[in-house]
Design a protein around this motif. Structure first.
Motif, short mmCIF file in Angstrom:
data_model
loop_
_atom_site.label_atom_id
_atom_site.label_comp_id
_atom_site.label_asym_id
_atom_site.label_seq_id
_atom_site.Cartn_x
_atom_site.Cartn_y
_atom_site.Cartn_z
N MET A 11 -65.18 -0.47 33.36
CA MET A 11 -64.35 -1.42 32.64
C MET A 11 -65.03 -2.78 32.66
O MET A 11 -65.57 -3.19 33.67
N THR A 12 -64.97 -3.45 31.56
CA THR A 12 -65.55 -4.78 31.46
C THR A 12 -64.48 -5.84 31.68
O THR A 12 -63.28 -5.55 31.64
N ASN A 13 -64.93 -7.07 31.89
CA ASN A 13 -63.98 -8.18 32.03
C ASN A 13 -63.11 -8.29 30.78
O ASN A 13 -61.91 -8.58 30.87
N ARG A 14 -63.73 -8.09 29.64
CA ARG A 14 -63.00 -8.22 28.36
C ARG A 14 -61.88 -7.20 28.25
O ARG A 14 -60.76 -7.53 27.87
N SER A 15 -62.15 -5.95 28.57
CA SER A 15 -61.10 -4.93 28.50
C SER A 15 -60.05 -5.15 29.59
O SER A 15 -58.86 -4.93 29.34
N ALA A 16 -60.48 -5.61 30.75
CA ALA A 16 -59.52 -5.92 31.82
C ALA A 16 -58.60 -7.06 31.40
O ALA A 16 -57.39 -7.04 31.69
N LEU A 17 -59.16 -8.05 30.71
CA LEU A 17 -58.35 -9.17 30.23
C LEU A 17 -57.35 -8.69 29.18
O LEU A 17 -56.19 -9.11 29.18
N ARG A 18 -57.76 -7.80 28.31
CA ARG A 18 -56.85 -7.26 27.29
C ARG A 18 -55.70 -6.48 27.93
O ARG A 18 -54.55 -6.60 27.51
N ILE A 19 -56.02 -5.69 28.93
CA ILE A 19 -54.98 -4.92 29.62
C ILE A 19 -54.02 -5.88 30.33
O ILE A 19 -52.79 -5.71 30.28
N ALA A 20 -54.57 -6.90 30.98
CA ALA A 20 -53.72 -7.88 31.65
C ALA A 20 -52.85 -8.64 30.66
O ALA A 20 -51.67 -8.90 30.92
N ALA A 21 -53.42 -8.98 29.50
CA ALA A 21 -52.64 -9.67 28.47
C ALA A 21 -51.51 -8.77 27.95
O ALA A 21 -50.38 -9.23 27.74
N LEU A 22 -51.81 -7.49 27.76
CA LEU A 22 -50.77 -6.54 27.35
C LEU A 22 -49.68 -6.44 28.41
O LEU A 22 -48.49 -6.42 28.09
N SER A 23 -50.09 -6.42 29.66
CA SER A 23 -49.12 -6.37 30.76
C SER A 23 -48.22 -7.62 30.74
O SER A 23 -47.00 -7.51 30.92
N GLY A 24 -48.81 -8.78 30.50
CA GLY A 24 -48.02 -10.00 30.41
C GLY A 24 -47.06 -9.97 29.23
O GLY A 24 -45.90 -10.37 29.35
N PHE A 25 -47.55 -9.50 28.10
CA PHE A 25 -46.70 -9.37 26.91
C PHE A 25 -45.50 -8.47 27.22
O PHE A 25 -44.35 -8.80 26.90
N LEU A 26 -45.78 -7.32 27.84
CA LEU A 26 -44.71 -6.38 28.16
C LEU A 26 -43.73 -6.97 29.17
O LEU A 26 -42.51 -6.74 29.07
N ALA A 27 -44.22 -7.73 30.13
CA ALA A 27 -43.32 -8.35 31.13
C ALA A 27 -42.35 -9.30 30.46
O ALA A 27 -41.14 -9.29 30.74
N VAL A 28 -42.86 -10.14 29.56
CA VAL A 28 -42.00 -11.09 28.85
C VAL A 28 -41.04 -10.34 27.92
O VAL A 28 -39.84 -10.63 27.89
N ALA A 29 -41.56 -9.36 27.18
CA ALA A 29 -40.71 -8.60 26.26
C ALA A 29 -39.62 -7.84 27.00
O ALA A 29 -38.45 -7.84 26.58
N LEU A 30 -39.98 -7.20 28.11
CA LEU A 30 -38.98 -6.45 28.87
C LEU A 30 -37.97 -7.38 29.55
O LEU A 30 -36.79 -7.04 29.67
N GLY A 31 -38.42 -8.55 29.96
CA GLY A 31 -37.49 -9.53 30.51
C GLY A 31 -36.47 -9.96 29.47
O GLY A 31 -35.26 -10.01 29.74
N ALA A 32 -36.95 -10.25 28.28
CA ALA A 32 -36.04 -10.65 27.19
C ALA A 32 -35.14 -9.50 26.77
O ALA A 32 -33.94 -9.70 26.53
N PHE A 33 -35.71 -8.31 26.70
CA PHE A 33 -34.93 -7.14 26.32
C PHE A 33 -33.82 -6.87 27.33
O PHE A 33 -32.69 -6.56 26.96
#
Length: 131
Positions: free
Chosen positions: A1-23
């Motif tokens: 895994m590269t830093n770039r793909s790790a960053l994308r996964i982390a960004a997706l995780s952050g998106f999901l955390a905010v979305a699930l919190g709001a949901f």
């Protein structure tokens, strides 16, 4: 895994955390109140979002720290994921799965305690020495 793909996964995780919190606060509020599991949902969101911040930090590191990253990502999925399911579906047996995610989170933190990595210099502490 590269830093770039790790960053994308982390960004997706952050998106999901905010979305699930709001949901949970809006779309699932009545279900969570009926099950009396709002606090469980909020715990899942808190651990999800706080550990996502560490994923982001690890994703930007040089060299990329795969071990702690995967431990923390697995911990988020298992710990917070089991709590999300427990809270929304009221499946209390999932509470037995949650500690496995907690162990994974602890493993990631322990990894960082005992093998913290470089101090910002990717070549190591002796790279500034002249031959």
């Amino acid at each position: 895994m590269t830093n770039r793909s790790a960053l994308r996964i982390a960004a997706l995780s952050g998106f999901l955390a905010v979305a699930l919190g709001a949901f949970g606060a809006h779309g699932m509020a009545s279900v969570l109140e009926r099950h009396d599991t709002l606090a469980i949902w909020e715990t899942a969101v808190f651990y999800h979002l706080s550990h996502t911040l560490v994923l982001l930090w690890l994703a930007g590191g040089v060299p990329f720290r795969r071990g702690p990253y995967w431990c923390l990502l697995t911990g988020i999925v298992v710990f917070s994921g089991s709590l999300y399911l427990l809270a929304s579906l009221n499946l209390r047996w999932l509470g037995a799965v949650t500690p496995l995610g907690g162990v994974s989170l602890l493993a990631g933190w322990t990894w960082l305690i005992f093998a913290p990595g470089s101090s910002g210099n990717p070549q190591g502490p002796d790279s500034n020495r002249q031959p």
